[in-house]
Write a protein that holds these residues in place. Structure first.
Motif: not given
Length: 77
Positions: A13-21, A24-29
């Motif tokens: 999340a930090e590397e991509l400058n996005v939030n944790m949800p 997590r969604a990128l991984v889960q999908n």
């Protein structure tokens, strides 16, 4: 360890400058390859998988921009 092989979702999340949800969604999908480690199923993303994801997103973005530019040119013709 300066450059670990595996990253936590917080690191991603930090590397991509996005939030944790979103991370997590990128991984889960399945958009971002990851593994579950241990009995509690802690997600880990290999640094190379994150770099591959980033490169795919650059390609996808270029294709989207190119498509949008072609559509705009057709509308003005």
């Amino acid at each position: 360890m300066e450059n670990p092989r595996f990253l936590s979702l917080e690191d991603v999340a930090e590397e991509l400058n996005v939030n944790m949800p979103l991370a997590r969604a990128l991984v889960q999908n399945g958009e971002l390859r990851a593994i579950k480690v241990g009995g509690r199923g802690i997600w880990r993303v290999e640094r190379s998988a994150l770099e591959e994801y980033i490169q795919r997103m650059y390609v996808q973005t270029r294709e989207t921009i190119g498509l949008d530019a072609e559509q705009g040119a057709e509308e003005h013709a």
